[in-house]
Design an enzyme around this catalytic site. Structure first.
Site, PDB file in Angstrom:
ATOM      1  N   ASN A  11       0.872  -1.175   0.000  1.00 51.64           N
ATOM      2  CA  ASN A  11       0.000   0.000   0.000  1.00 51.64           C
ATOM      3  C   ASN A  11       0.908   1.225   0.000  1.00 51.64           C
ATOM      4  O   ASN A  11       1.437   1.604   1.036  1.00 51.64           O
ATOM      5  CB  ASN A  11      -0.896  -0.037   1.249  1.00 51.64           C
ATOM      6  CG  ASN A  11      -1.748   1.213   1.406  1.00 51.64           C
ATOM      7  OD1 ASN A  11      -1.820   2.045   0.498  1.00 51.64           O
ATOM      8  ND2 ASN A  11      -2.388   1.360   2.557  1.00 51.64           N
ATOM      9  N   HIS A  47      -9.610   1.140   4.587  1.00 51.35           N
ATOM     10  CA  HIS A  47      -8.355   1.316   5.329  1.00 51.35           C
ATOM     11  C   HIS A  47      -8.614   2.275   6.490  1.00 51.35           C
ATOM     12  O   HIS A  47      -9.444   3.192   6.382  1.00 51.35           O
ATOM     13  CB  HIS A  47      -7.279   1.877   4.390  1.00 51.35           C
ATOM     14  CG  HIS A  47      -5.932   1.921   5.028  1.00 51.35           C
ATOM     15  ND1 HIS A  47      -5.550   2.933   5.872  1.00 51.35           N
ATOM     16  CD2 HIS A  47      -4.892   1.057   4.971  1.00 51.35           C
ATOM     17  CE1 HIS A  47      -4.313   2.688   6.305  1.00 51.35           C
ATOM     18  NE2 HIS A  47      -3.891   1.553   5.774  1.00 51.35           N
ATOM     19  N   GLU A  54      -7.113   4.760   7.497  1.00 48.70           N
ATOM     20  CA  GLU A  54      -6.983   6.180   7.139  1.00 48.70           C
ATOM     21  C   GLU A  54      -8.249   6.684   6.435  1.00 48.70           C
ATOM     22  O   GLU A  54      -8.651   7.831   6.604  1.00 48.70           O
ATOM     23  CB  GLU A  54      -5.723   6.383   6.283  1.00 48.70           C
ATOM     24  CG  GLU A  54      -4.462   6.272   7.136  1.00 48.70           C
ATOM     25  CD  GLU A  54      -3.259   5.668   6.441  1.00 48.70           C
ATOM     26  OE1 GLU A  54      -3.179   5.709   5.210  1.00 48.70           O
ATOM     27  OE2 GLU A  54      -2.388   5.141   7.160  1.00 48.70           O
ATOM     28  N   GLU A  64      -5.620  -4.788  10.558  1.00 48.92           N
ATOM     29  CA  GLU A  64      -4.594  -3.772  10.784  1.00 48.92           C
ATOM     30  C   GLU A  64      -4.905  -2.988  12.054  1.00 48.92           C
ATOM     31  O   GLU A  64      -5.693  -2.025  12.019  1.00 48.92           O
ATOM     32  CB  GLU A  64      -4.545  -2.795   9.603  1.00 48.92           C
ATOM     33  CG  GLU A  64      -4.229  -3.438   8.280  1.00 48.92           C
ATOM     34  CD  GLU A  64      -3.660  -2.415   7.292  1.00 48.92           C
ATOM     35  OE1 GLU A  64      -2.529  -2.594   6.866  1.00 48.92           O
ATOM     36  OE2 GLU A  64      -4.353  -1.426   6.997  1.00 48.92           O
ATOM     37  N   SER A  82       3.150  -1.946  10.455  1.00 51.62           N
ATOM     38  CA  SER A  82       4.590  -2.025  10.742  1.00 51.62           C
ATOM     39  C   SER A  82       5.210  -3.385  10.432  1.00 51.62           C
ATOM     40  O   SER A  82       6.107  -3.837  11.144  1.00 51.62           O
ATOM     41  CB  SER A  82       4.868  -1.611  12.192  1.00 51.62           C
ATOM     42  OG  SER A  82       4.528  -0.252  12.387  1.00 51.62           O
TER      43      SER A  82
HETATM   44  P1  PGA Z   1       2.675   0.413   7.666  1.00 54.39           P
HETATM   45  O1  PGA Z   1       1.219   0.627   7.022  1.00 54.39           O
HETATM   46  O2  PGA Z   1       3.242  -0.864   7.122  1.00 54.39           O
HETATM   47  O3  PGA Z   1       3.456   1.631   7.221  1.00 54.39           O
HETATM   48  O4  PGA Z   1       2.494   0.356   9.151  1.00 54.39           O
HETATM   49  C1  PGA Z   1       0.353  -0.465   6.818  1.00 54.39           C
HETATM   50  C2  PGA Z   1      -0.942   0.008   6.201  1.00 54.39           C
HETATM   51  O5  PGA Z   1      -1.423   1.081   6.558  1.00 54.39           O
HETATM   52  O6  PGA Z   1      -1.522  -0.680   5.328  1.00 54.39           O
END
Ligand code: PGA
Length: 260
Positions: A12, A104, A106, A176, A222
């Protein structure tokens, strides 16, 4: 560890890179995809660079010799119309995408998407012939107040309400935990496995244990080369949704290899 489900590792890219970097990262991943072994690889660039990535993958010519697939980061729930700034699922499909990330965290926290919004998008994306990657996950405050199970259950049941078992069998779910996204704080394998098992039981409730057993559940938050193997060893973790580490071909491929 070998899984009965083929793992799927998706990058992503969020709102990062420029056209030249999108092209070179795609070329690097495609050239070395074989290193990952038996794993489905997906790149999810910003919508504006999707055609650049499609061309670099050879998708524009109707083939994908590298085996790397293309995915969107979001899509609108309508087929077309007066929705300024939005991208329709059919448009993603039209340029060769096979997947689309939906819901997601976000999108949920910064752009007001609810389970009902995500549910409408899941239906639209399936109708366009794409595989949705449906994201769920609790915030730090929700985990610390003991609400992880309730929050994730509501998200899974709400986001996937009314999807027939045949369609459910095709989707990918990404767990997530919001507190692990972009923070460097990865969930422990046990924390992740516990929620993945919960998600699979919810999927069984929505369909059947046989269908749920086939659905791939990615972990995201992460994921890095040095923690991917211990996550991959968990029985219900069938891949990763990778943010930051997907912007470097070496790191993304190392993670894919851990799942391959
Ligand atoms: P990250 O993001 O690997 O930078 O923690 C994962 C994601 O938001 O899909």
């Amino acid at each position: 560890m070998s899984h009965r489900r083929k793992s799927i590792v998706a990058g992503n890219w969020k709102m990062n890179l420029d056209a030249a970097k999108a092209r070179s990262l795609t070329e690097a991943v495609a050239a070395r995809a074989g290193e990952a072994g038996s794993v489905d690889l997906v790149l999810c660039p910003p919508a504006l660079y999707a055609t650049t990535v499609a061309a670099a993958l050879g998708l524009a010519a109707g083939n994908s010799a590298s085996g790397v697939a293309l995915g969107g980061q979001n899509a609108h729930e309508k087929e077309s119309g007066a929705f300024t700034g939005e991208v329709a699922p059919g448009m993603l499909r039209d340029i060769g995408s096979r997947y689309c990330i939906l819901g997601h965290s976000e999108r949920r926290t910064l752009f007001g998407e609810t389970d009902a919004t995500v549910n409408a998008k899941v239906k639209a994306v399936l109708a366009a012939g794409l595989t949705p990657i449906v994201c769920v996950g609790e915030s730090l405050e929700e985990r610390e107040s003991g609400r992880t199970e309730a929050v994730v259950s509501a998200q899974v049941l709400g986001s996937l309400a009314g999807i027939p078992a045949d369609d459910l069998a095709k989707i990918v779910v990404a767990y997530e935990p919001v507190w692990a996204i972009g923070t460097g704080k990865v969930a422990t394998p046990q924390q992740a496995q516990d929620v993945h098992a919960l998600v699979r039981s919810l999927l069984a409730r929505l369909s059947s244990p046989t269908v749920a057993d086939k659905i791939r559940i990615q972990y995201g938050g992460s994921v890095k080369p040095d923690n991917a193997a211990e996550l991959a060893a968990c029985p219900d973790i069938d891949g990763a949704l990778v943010g930051g580490a997907s912007l470097k071909a070496d790191d993304f491929l190392a993670i894919a290899k851990a799942f391959g």
